[in-house]
Design an enzyme around this catalytic site. Structure first.
Site, PDB file in Angstrom:
ATOM      1  N   GLU A   1     -11.940  -1.436   6.925  1.00 20.18           N
ATOM      2  CA  GLU A   1     -11.354  -0.850   5.810  1.00 20.18           C
ATOM      3  C   GLU A   1     -11.446  -1.794   4.611  1.00 20.18           C
ATOM      4  O   GLU A   1     -11.762  -1.432   3.576  1.00 20.18           O
ATOM      5  CB  GLU A   1      -9.763  -0.612   6.106  1.00 20.18           C
ATOM      6  CG  GLU A   1      -9.557   0.491   7.001  1.00 20.18           C
ATOM      7  CD  GLU A   1      -8.014   0.918   7.434  1.00 20.18           C
ATOM      8  OE1 GLU A   1      -7.860   2.069   7.618  1.00 20.18           O
ATOM      9  OE2 GLU A   1      -7.248   0.040   7.275  1.00 20.18           O
TER      10      GLU A   1
ATOM     11  N   GLY B   1       9.734  -5.978  10.403  1.00 22.91           N
ATOM     12  CA  GLY B   1       8.500  -5.183  10.614  1.00 22.91           C
ATOM     13  C   GLY B   1       8.855  -3.770  11.043  1.00 22.91           C
ATOM     14  O   GLY B   1      10.269  -3.351  11.004  1.00 22.91           O
TER      15      GLY B   1
END
Lengths: 427, 427
Positions: A170, A12
């Site tokens: 979102e 990540g």
């Protein structure tokens, strides 16, 4: 000095940024381990779920990233166990000895043990999740288009999004735009019946932002037709809908769970609250100073006593520091403590609308949206991804069309409508 | 005159081109039926399998195509049965009455009843197939990278492609390029061991082309390191490899079956040889003149007594004619017979190399390759797809990099190497 082996778990933001620092040190050999062969740009995952982007555009091949480093290699697999005494990590049954270990495995969806969530709600953490959400939305619309039973149509066309954080907001905004600009043209006969319900059980939406930004987001989502449910947490998710603590029931075949995450626990490592590991300010585990933890996995608290936010910028900064501190440890230099630099907070709501808070500066609307675009393109790894994401966004912006509406795997929905259908959500 | 209902089965080249003609006739109502919600541009499917393109770039949403036609609608579903007497077609259990029916359902992979093919080999007809092939290739490389057993590594790194038609040849060329330009940089330790074996059991490769083009393709593939096996048809595919009729055995965990197709049979319709339907020259079934058949489903023969080639240009031309003839039938005008216009034959082999035969004109190499690019971009539906495919190709061309190396679903390989491993393929 013999060569030291550093194993980095997780590709990540934390892992990749640590590798960048570590690979500069010639005396180190680095093995990066991840379940997937790509780095996922999670901030744009919701656009894959809503059909704005294709999945390989927000994923970057780890091996392509590692090409430039001669002392780093990749191992695809699952980190199953760490043995801090023997200094080994088991990856898919294979024993990997390390001198230094960096844990940056992030989080997974947390259902808080609520009944039905694991079985019937869809998480929103990985590419697979996002593709499943997209396939479900498209399948539901196609099925609704040929269903005459109004009750069943209602269940098919209602999407419940649980969690008022950036992911939930979102997604809700993107779904509302898909309804307004895409589905209204593709399947006009059902677009009017589509409902997007955003649930925030405890506080306000986007609680990391100021109250005024929060209210702006709320007004915008309402204007886009999103129904907001406040103060009534989810009690249970079933195949036919969501039941709230107050007893009200929203019939829906599609529930998205964006309400919480918990650290990915690796057996052998200490796990604190929320599955996260508390480290020293220098990011190593006090009992095992050769094990570092960075990003969402780390529960280190700031001066205010609160853990740092689980966002990309924390992971990037901790990844860089953990990498540097391992290099310092190898060289016998002093470790540096973590200092968080808050670069601000951004969330997009929809076309031309976002909110931004940078220090005391707050702005909304088009300027924030433009800033959001630039920042996300900048942090996206790989020239190709930037190019294609930009092309997709430009296309969608000018045509009001969503890029990706290809159904990969058709979803089968429950045969019958839920027995108990009480229409109770009020906006 | 009351409104006539035309049902079009299949949104391939035939179906879409028929709808374009039909929709111009105001007195018609059209329902387009397909299993998928997209039109697939099959000529570029091999690039999805080899990682050159993303799947939504060669798929166009049917509903977006139909937007411009007010008298046409889409029904996603499986055409399960046709009742020519009652003039109905059953789609996912729903009965759909028609006045005219157009069948353009194409073909599916044909295993010719060979043992193991259906179970262990991967077909190459739909998007799912291509994605599975890509995931398998990436998984096999990752697994080989951490496998010390040389026998197992060999099985992982050998891909057998059965069928020397355009699909097999284009796949073999693309895999060979991936080996040379991508895997050699991403996983250099295994690239040298990668084998691509192309099997043509009966004749020469690309038999639709002239012998000299065929030989050129052969030389090019050999130079790229592809092993060609001629004249020894496959007898059996197993989990650990492919056995040929001569008895030789090639150990491989990945066999791709591009050796043949058969028509998709719909119960209730007559099915001839290879599952295809023989029609009158006007493309309708003589016993049921309200049922038309176009594209790969149609077994109509040309003046030379041979069925027209099962390629995009046949489907496009038959789709247009079938649409026109249905309009003529409705208007009571005379039907027109099918006249095939051979626009030539194109196949790409790899970077800067293709073969083209247009009438008596034959050319090879860069000019053919440039023509191939232009023709494929031209026939690709949708401005967005053209734009993104062009961006991807330009990126790959200048960087020697393949666009898509994201592993969506990791593949598990058999635990043990095959018992009987005889290394017998000679080039």
């Amino acid at each position: 000095m013999s060569e030291k082996h550093v194993v980095v778990l997780g590709a990540g933001f934390a892992g990749l940024n640590a590798v960048r620092e570590l690979a500069r040190e010639p005396g180190l050999r680095i093995t990066l381990v991840d379940r997937n062969n790509y780095h996922l740009f999670q901030p744009l995952l919701y656009q894959v779920a809503s059909g704005g982007l294709e999945s390989p555009q927000i994923a970057f091949p780890i091996r392509a990233f590692l090409r430039r480093y001669t002392n780093a290699c990749f191992l695809m697999g699952n980190a199953e166990r760490v043995d801090p005494q023997a200094k080994t990590v088991t990856v898919d049954g294979q024993l990997l000895p390390y001198d230094y270990l960096l844990v940056g495995v992030g989080t997974r969806t947390n259902d808080f043990g609520l009944p039905g969530v694991a079985q019937y709600a869809q998480g929103m953490k990985g590419l697979e999740d996002a593709l499943r959400i997209r396939d479900r939305l498209i399948s539901a619309c196609e099925e609704a288009a040929r269903t005459s039973d109004p009750q069943r149509r209602k269940s098919l066309l209602t999407t419940v999004i649980v969690g008022g954080g950036p992911t939930g907001v979102e997604l809700a905004g993107a779904f509302a735009e898909a309804k307004r600009h895409v589905i209204s043209r593709d399947i006009p006969e059902i677009a009017g019946e589509m409902r997007i319900v955003l649930v925030e059980g405890f506080g306000r939406i986007l609680s990391a932002f100021s109250e005024s930004s929060s209210r702006y987001a709320e007004r915008f989502l309402r204007a886009m037709g999103v129904e907001l449910v406040y103060g009534d947490p989810v009690a249970e998710v079933g195949s036919g809908g969501v039941r709230f603590q107050s007893g009200r029931f929203v019939p829906s075949f599609s529930t998205i769970w964006a309400a919480g995450v918990t650290g990915v626990a690796i057996p052998g490592l200490p796990a604190g609250r929320g599955g996260r590991i508390v480290t020293a300010p220098e990011l190593f585990i006090p009992e095992h100073p050769e094990i570092y933890v960075a990003g969402d996995s780390n529960a280190l608290a700031g001066d205010d006593g609160k853990a740092y936010p689980q966002v990309a910028q924390t992971a990037i900064q901790q990844g860089v520091l953990a990498g540097c501190n391992i290099v310092r440890a190898v060289r016998g230099q002093r470790q540096k403590p973590f200092r968080y630099i808050d670069k601000g907070n951004l969330a997009t709501l929809g076309r031309n609308h976002a909110i931004a808070e940078i220090g005391r500066l707050r702005f909304k609307g088009f300027a924030a949206w433009a800033l959001w675009l630039v920042v996300h393109l900048y942090y996206l790894i790989g020239f190709r991804n930037r190019l294609l994401v930009m092309a997709n966004w430009a296309y969608s912006y000018f045509t009001y069309d969503f890029a990706v509406r290809i159904l990969h795997k058709r979803v089968a929905f429950p045969e019958t409508s839920p027995q108990e259908v009480r229409e109770t959500v009020r906006t």
